[in-house]
Design a protein around this motif. Structure first.
Motif, PDB file in Angstrom:
ATOM      1  N   ILE A  13       0.524  -1.277   0.278  1.00  0.00           N
ATOM      2  CA  ILE A  13       0.666   0.145   0.081  1.00  0.00           C
ATOM      3  C   ILE A  13       1.015   0.946  -0.009  1.00  0.00           C
ATOM      4  N   ILE A  14       2.101   1.109   1.144  1.00  0.00           N
ATOM      5  CA  ILE A  14       2.917   2.405   1.502  1.00  0.00           C
ATOM      6  C   ILE A  14       3.415   2.253  -0.479  1.00  0.00           C
ATOM      7  N   GLY A  15       3.972   1.943  -1.410  1.00  0.00           N
ATOM      8  CA  GLY A  15       4.477   1.080  -2.961  1.00  0.00           C
ATOM      9  C   GLY A  15       3.172   1.789  -3.394  1.00  0.00           C
ATOM     10  N   ILE A  16       1.718   1.720  -3.386  1.00  0.00           N
ATOM     11  CA  ILE A  16       1.085   2.472  -4.384  1.00  0.00           C
ATOM     12  C   ILE A  16       1.081   3.467  -3.763  1.00  0.00           C
ATOM     13  N   HIS A  17       0.521   4.182  -3.000  1.00  0.00           N
ATOM     14  CA  HIS A  17       1.099   5.316  -2.446  1.00  0.00           C
ATOM     15  C   HIS A  17       1.876   6.534  -2.873  1.00  0.00           C
ATOM     16  N   SER A  18       3.559   5.649  -3.547  1.00  0.00           N
ATOM     17  CA  SER A  18       5.073   6.221  -3.351  1.00  0.00           C
ATOM     18  C   SER A  18       4.030   6.872  -4.916  1.00  0.00           C
ATOM     19  N   MET A  19       3.696   5.987  -5.617  1.00  0.00           N
ATOM     20  CA  MET A  19       3.960   5.906  -7.530  1.00  0.00           C
ATOM     21  C   MET A  19       2.387   6.715  -7.329  1.00  0.00           C
ATOM     22  N   ARG A  20       1.218   6.801  -6.761  1.00  0.00           N
ATOM     23  CA  ARG A  20       0.132   7.797  -6.689  1.00  0.00           C
ATOM     24  C   ARG A  20       0.986   9.225  -5.823  1.00  0.00           C
ATOM     25  N   GLU A  21       1.534   9.458  -5.302  1.00  0.00           N
ATOM     26  CA  GLU A  21       1.734  11.088  -5.143  1.00  0.00           C
ATOM     27  C   GLU A  21       3.799  11.041  -5.483  1.00  0.00           C
ATOM     28  N   ASN A  22       4.358  10.467  -6.206  1.00  0.00           N
ATOM     29  CA  ASN A  22       5.516  10.193  -6.861  1.00  0.00           C
ATOM     30  C   ASN A  22       6.383   9.712  -5.792  1.00  0.00           C
ATOM     31  N   THR A  23       6.528   9.785  -5.091  1.00  0.00           N
ATOM     32  CA  THR A  23       7.053  10.772  -3.985  1.00  0.00           C
ATOM     33  C   THR A  23       7.712   9.086  -3.338  1.00  0.00           C
ATOM     34  N   LEU A  24       9.072   8.522  -2.943  1.00  0.00           N
ATOM     35  CA  LEU A  24       9.649   7.883  -2.802  1.00  0.00           C
ATOM     36  C   LEU A  24      10.318   7.990  -1.075  1.00  0.00           C
ATOM     37  N   ILE A  25       9.631   7.122   0.056  1.00  0.00           N
ATOM     38  CA  ILE A  25       9.785   6.854   0.927  1.00  0.00           C
ATOM     39  C   ILE A  25      11.218   6.609   1.396  1.00  0.00           C
ATOM     40  N   GLY A  26      12.301   7.860   2.813  1.00  0.00           N
ATOM     41  CA  GLY A  26      13.200   7.188   2.651  1.00  0.00           C
ATOM     42  C   GLY A  26      13.361   6.031   4.051  1.00  0.00           C
ATOM     43  N   THR A  27      14.126   5.322   4.095  1.00  0.00           N
ATOM     44  CA  THR A  27      15.036   4.197   4.763  1.00  0.00           C
ATOM     45  C   THR A  27      15.231   4.997   6.426  1.00  0.00           C
ATOM     46  N   TYR A  28      14.209   4.325   7.230  1.00  0.00           N
ATOM     47  CA  TYR A  28      15.139   5.504   8.608  1.00  0.00           C
ATOM     48  C   TYR A  28      15.480   4.651   9.359  1.00  0.00           C
ATOM     49  N   ASN A  29      16.338   4.904   9.402  1.00  0.00           N
ATOM     50  CA  ASN A  29      17.474   4.912  10.717  1.00  0.00           C
ATOM     51  C   ASN A  29      18.753   4.432   9.397  1.00  0.00           C
ATOM     52  N   PHE A  30      18.554   4.294   7.916  1.00  0.00           N
ATOM     53  CA  PHE A  30      19.869   3.897   6.986  1.00  0.00           C
ATOM     54  C   PHE A  30      20.442   5.126   6.948  1.00  0.00           C
ATOM     55  N   ASN A  31      21.477   4.830   7.285  1.00  0.00           N
ATOM     56  CA  ASN A  31      23.081   5.509   6.994  1.00  0.00           C
ATOM     57  C   ASN A  31      23.991   5.592   6.175  1.00  0.00           C
ATOM     58  N   GLU A  32      24.267   4.147   6.425  1.00  0.00           N
ATOM     59  CA  GLU A  32      25.502   3.564   5.757  1.00  0.00           C
ATOM     60  C   GLU A  32      25.296   2.319   5.291  1.00  0.00           C
ATOM     61  N   LEU A  33      25.095   2.502   3.519  1.00  0.00           N
ATOM     62  CA  LEU A  33      25.336   0.830   2.691  1.00  0.00           C
ATOM     63  C   LEU A  33      26.027  -0.140   3.664  1.00  0.00           C
ATOM     64  N   GLY A  34      25.013  -1.559   4.428  1.00  0.00           N
ATOM     65  CA  GLY A  34      26.582  -2.568   4.745  1.00  0.00           C
ATOM     66  C   GLY A  34      25.820  -4.177   4.503  1.00  0.00           C
ATOM     67  N   VAL A  35      25.660  -3.874   2.739  1.00  0.00           N
ATOM     68  CA  VAL A  35      25.686  -5.359   2.946  1.00  0.00           C
ATOM     69  C   VAL A  35      26.551  -6.092   1.607  1.00  0.00           C
ATOM     70  N   THR A  36      25.870  -7.494   1.201  1.00  0.00           N
ATOM     71  CA  THR A  36      27.131  -7.624   0.490  1.00  0.00           C
ATOM     72  C   THR A  36      27.125  -7.430  -0.856  1.00  0.00           C
ATOM     73  N   LYS A  37      26.361  -6.756  -1.640  1.00  0.00           N
ATOM     74  CA  LYS A  37      26.929  -6.173  -3.324  1.00  0.00           C
ATOM     75  C   LYS A  37      26.127  -4.624  -3.177  1.00  0.00           C
ATOM     76  N   PRO A  38      26.572  -4.029  -3.855  1.00  0.00           N
ATOM     77  CA  PRO A  38      25.711  -2.896  -3.267  1.00  0.00           C
ATOM     78  C   PRO A  38      24.563  -2.098  -4.294  1.00  0.00           C
ATOM     79  N   ILE A  39      23.403  -2.271  -3.384  1.00  0.00           N
ATOM     80  CA  ILE A  39      22.423  -1.647  -4.464  1.00  0.00           C
ATOM     81  C   ILE A  39      21.531  -0.009  -4.053  1.00  0.00           C
TER      82      ILE A  39
END
Lengths: 193, 399
Positions: free
Chosen positions: B339-365
């Motif tokens: 539903i948040i994805g659907i509203h992101s499409m309706r409002e053309n707004t992408l939500i930032g990931t709360y509490n995300f500061n520095e990428l730390g996963v195996t492959k860069p995304i």
């Protein structure tokens, strides 16, 4: 019973012991079996017998085999066990080995791991085996090419009552030559349980 | 035939409508709080919990004639809001089906203190679903999906597939789970819960936050019902003329066949679900605008996702996780996050990931750090869960 023929019986044993004794009788030889809860053990014995007689994983690609299974009580048997480990603050011992089984779809995961099956998987909950829905849903997976073969059925274990009825649905006719309709499914279910 | 989204609702600690929730997310406000003392745990725990007084007050306004459980109240409120949003939904029609997604349903009734208040049958998920359907005089047997943390995504995929069979013309999908001592103690025994608000995809992530809530989407094969909705949402939207009907264009599930409680080391199960989904949607990886990830913030899950997303040629696509806003709501997560994805499409707004500061996963995304305005024409929602299961579903603006 496999394909209508009784292969093992022992009415003297309580449910859980019967499943273990069937596992030994058929020499299923899968050490992980002993870690499983009753529901998964039951699913494991039933699926092993089904797939031993029908080696579908040799015939179809792993990502094209679907596992669509249902029951009524979900994982309530082991849910109750987990609840008992947390209900007394002075005797508090929740365990990951128990908690992981408090989801009925784990039995699909166990069948998938045992047989390296990677296709569609869904666990449904119905008050009783719903041949109409299961029949039409599996047919639609096959006709829309989302699967070429479905492992389907009903696996239930709760309060010492159990039922396992697993069957395969394929597009091509096999030697059993049973058409996949809800009438046939009901007939098979009633005859085997 | 197309499957149009014609109404939606989210019940969470952040609000009791989708717009209330989306507005809080735009401001990057989280629903996860540290609870020093609660009935959920013998020790302090970070979780997203709905205020019981607020839930009961909202429910009282419906003047229900019988007792309902906490979970049932959430679902009934959620569906009720959808019916108010779109008066064309005929829930008492034979051609309207209710699909219920939940991992544990009324599991609180296993506790001795509540068990005596309701019939013993009430703990069965099919009974919970039928009680909810009956509240709205829906004549059909409800369909219940319980497939760990992919349940919600699976339920949405099922809605599309069942609409295609033409037996139903409207399908109401609700995903719901409540937070209980049962669930919290289990994840604690796994040592899977972070002491802080979850940090999805972050280098310092150390576990999940749990949450509770309900999401409902109403799906119909009738475009005119969806157009009605987009006209009203256009009036509210700041992007005039941008709003259009949204369809579910594809979806698939898969199994890792690897481990019952650990994610795959290669991500090939999730990759399979993503590839099947994009193929059914007739979309190339380069055309995907946005990925709503699973992002539980455990070490292994987020690493696994980065592998699958990279192998699917999607590494540069903006992606977020909403688990640091809602907590992990288990059987509700797939519906709420869609539903948040659907509203992101309706409002053309992408939500930032709360509490995300520095990428730390195996492959860069490409993790979205701050909420941003951007054209969003489609959304790929992914999920993974215990039992080695994975699922993906794709939403598109209908042209």
């Amino acid at each position: 019973m496999v394909n209508g023929t009784e292969v093992y019986s022992d009415s003297s044993l309580p449910s859980a012991d019967f499943i273990k004794s069937a596992y030994k009788h058929f020499q299923l030889n899968y050490p992980k079996f002993y870690k499983m809860d009753h529901l998964c053990k039951l699913a494991m014995v039933a699926s092993d017998l089904l797939l031993k007689h029908n080696p579908i994983t040799k015939k179809y690609a792993s990502e094209d085999i679907a596992i669509i299974i249902a029951n009524s009580a979900s994982s309530l048997e082991i849910d109750t066990e987990h609840q008992n480990t947390i209900s007394d603050k002075n005797n508090y011992f929740p365990s990951p080995a128990v908690f992981v089984y408090t989801l009925a779809n784990i039995l699909i995961g166990e069948i998938a791991i045992r047989n390296s099956i990677k296709g569609e998987n869904t666990f449904f909950i119905f008050d009783k085996f719903d041949a109409d829905f299961m029949g039409s849903y599996n047919n639609s997976l096959l006709s829309s090419n989302k699967a070429t073969c479905c492992i389907s059925g009903w696996v239930e274990f709760y309060e010492n009552e159990y039922e396992a009825f697993l069957y395969l649905v394929e597009k091509e006719k096999n030697e059993l030559n049973i058409e996949h309709t809800s009438e046939q499914l009901n007939k098979l279910y009633i005859n085997q349980i | 035939m197309n499957a149009f989204i014609i109404a939606d609702n989210i019940i969470s600690p952040l609000g009791f409508t989708s717009s209330e929730n989306f507005d809080e997310l735009k401001k990057m406000h989280t629903g996860v709080k540290r609870l020093e003392k609660s009935t959920l745990s013998n020790e302090p725990v970070c979780a997203a919990v709905i205020d019981t007084n607020k839930l009961d007050a909202a429910f009282q306004k419906l003047s229900a004639k019988q007792e309902y459980t906490r979970l049932e109240k959430m679902v009934i409120l959620s569906i009720n809001d959808c019916l108010n949003q779109n008066k064309n939904i005929d829930i008492s029609n034979k051609k309207t089906l209710f699909i219920f997604s939940s991992t544990k349903g009324n599991v609180d009734l296993l506790d001795a203190s509540l068990a005596s208040k309701f019939d013993k049958k009430r703990i069965y998920l099919w009974e919970t679903a039928n009680v909810i359907a009956k509240h709205f005089n829906n004549p059909n047997q409800a369909l219940t999906v319980s497939n760990a943390c992919i349940s919600g995504v699976l339920a949405i995929i099922l809605a599309k597939r069942l609409l295609e069979e033409n037996k139903y013309d409207t399908i109401i999908v609700s995903g719901a789970d409540i937070l209980t001592h049962f669930v919290v103690s289990g994840f604690q025994s796994f040592k899977a819960i972070s002491n802080e608000v979850a940090k999805p995809y972050d280098v310092k992530r150390d576990g999940i936050s749990l949450g509770e809530g309900c999401g409902t989407v109403v799906v119909s094969n009738n475009k005119s019902l969806a157009v009605t909705l987009s006209a009203s949402s256009r009036a509210e939207s700041r992007d005039e003329g941008q709003a259009s009907a949204i369809i579910i264009s594809g979806g698939a599930s898969s199994n890792d066949a690897n481990h019952i409680s650990g994610p795959s080391r290669t991500g090939d199960g999730l990759l399979l679900a993503i590839e099947k989904t994009l193929k059914e949607s007739n979309v190339k990886a380069s055309e995907v605008n946005y990925i709503s990830g699973h992002g539980t913030a455990t070490l292994y899950n987020d690493d696994m996702e980065s592998l699958a997303i990279t192998d699917a040629q999607l590494a540069s696509v903006p992606m977020n996780s909403l688990k640091s806003y809602f907590g992990h709501t288990l059987g509700a997560a797939g519906v709420i996050e869609s539903i948040i994805g659907i509203h992101s499409m309706r409002e053309n707004t992408l939500i930032g990931t709360y509490n995300f500061n520095e990428l730390g996963v195996t492959k860069p995304i490409n993790i979205i750090k701050n909420t941003q305005k951007q054209e969003v024409n489609n959304c790929l929602k992914t999920a993974a869960g215990f039992g080695g299961c994975n699922a993906a579903v794709f939403f598109q603006k209908h042209r």
